[in-house]
Design a protein around this motif. Structure first.
Motif, PDB file in Angstrom:
ATOM      1  N   UNK A  55      -1.449   4.930  -5.157  1.00 51.66           N
ATOM      2  CA  UNK A  55      -0.321   4.102  -5.573  1.00 51.66           C
ATOM      3  C   UNK A  55      -0.706   3.372  -6.853  1.00 51.66           C
ATOM      4  N   UNK A  56      -1.428   2.272  -6.736  1.00 53.02           N
ATOM      5  CA  UNK A  56      -1.719   1.304  -7.804  1.00 53.02           C
ATOM      6  C   UNK A  56      -0.428   0.896  -8.518  1.00 53.02           C
ATOM      7  N   UNK A  57       0.709   1.194  -7.901  1.00 48.79           N
ATOM      8  CA  UNK A  57       2.014   0.918  -8.479  1.00 48.79           C
ATOM      9  C   UNK A  57       3.025   0.760  -7.344  1.00 48.79           C
ATOM     10  N   UNK A  58       3.381  -0.480  -7.009  1.00 44.69           N
ATOM     11  CA  UNK A  58       4.322  -0.691  -5.904  1.00 44.69           C
ATOM     12  C   UNK A  58       5.672  -0.002  -6.084  1.00 44.69           C
ATOM     13  N   UNK A  59       6.148   0.111  -7.308  1.00 43.55           N
ATOM     14  CA  UNK A  59       7.435   0.779  -7.542  1.00 43.55           C
ATOM     15  C   UNK A  59       7.325   2.259  -7.219  1.00 43.55           C
ATOM     16  N   UNK A  60       6.222   2.881  -7.624  1.00 39.20           N
ATOM     17  CA  UNK A  60       5.994   4.302  -7.333  1.00 39.20           C
ATOM     18  C   UNK A  60       5.987   4.547  -5.829  1.00 39.20           C
ATOM     19  N   UNK A  61       5.478   3.578  -5.062  1.00 38.28           N
ATOM     20  CA  UNK A  61       5.443   3.708  -3.608  1.00 38.28           C
ATOM     21  C   UNK A  61       6.810   3.462  -2.979  1.00 38.28           C
TER      22      UNK A  61
END
Length: 227
Positions: free
Chosen positions: A161-167
């Protein structure tokens, strides 16, 4: 997602990692001069923690990032569902997960640790490569390759992830375990982003050091200020 396991010529983990990295690299050159190319809530919050982003702009950026991620996940599902044997419940949308939902079966603790550590590192790369003292024009390359490295390390653990939007995008469409575990993919990257922002801010902060006396030159103080 589509090319990762394509028969005989699938791009595999290496290809998927480069796909993510190249996406950020090209987008940074494309829109970096317009918006800073914030595609990631953890980056926005991390830049705020690092003193590089105003508080008043955080919410609009987060909304735009989440809406964009949902639209992207919807487009991904629309394309994927065009294949006769596609089953959302079985093949999913490359959602993030831990435990049984982890590609390698890694635990919640492992997932939290890797997401915090790698997001921290990602913010250090972003803040360092965009510092006014860094070579100009190369930041997107460093950031894109940094994200590639992050994926090479962590796809087996959390699907990266390292990206909440991507998740968020895939989790909202896929539902089930992906949605139940989404909290972690907000918590850990945001913690890593804030820690990275504060750490770089501390490293680059104004520093006063004693200048040693040299023959003919008085002892004095010089300072290095953050940019």
């Amino acid at each position: 997602m589509f090319a990762a396991a394509f028969p005989e010529v699938g791009i595999g983990l290496l290809g998927v990692s480069f796909a993510f990295g190249l996406t950020v690299l090209t987008m940074a050159y494309s829109i970096g001069h317009i918006s800073g190319c914030h595609l990631n809530p953890a980056v926005t919050i991390g830049l705020w923690a690092g003193g590089r982003f105003p508080t008043k702009d955080i919410l609009p950026y987060l909304i735009a990032q989440i809406v964009g991620a949902i639209i992207a996940a919807g487009a991904l599902y629309l394309i994927a569902s065009g294949k006769a044997d596609y089953d959302l419940g079985v093949k999913g949308l490359a959602a993030n997960g831990f435990g049984a939902a982890s590609p390698g079966g890694y635990s919640l603790a492992s997932g939290i640790a890797i997401e915090i550590i790698l997001t921290f590192g990602f913010l250090m790369i972003i803040l360092g490569s965009t510092d006014t003292r860094a070579p100009a024009g190369f930041a997107p390359i460093a950031i894109g390759l940094g994200l590639t490295l992050i994926h090479l390390i962590s796809i087996p653990i959390t699907n990266t992830s390292v990206n909440p939007a991507r998740s968020t995008g895939p989790a909202l469409i896929q539902g089930g375990v992906a949605l139940q575990q989404l909290w972690m993919f907000w918590m850990a990257p945001l913690i890593g982003g804030v820690l990275g922002g504060f750490a770089y801010r501390w490293l680059a902060a104004e520093e006063t050091v004693v200048k040693p006396a040299i023959t003919g030159e008085p002892t004095g103080r010089v300072s290095r200020k953050a940019h």
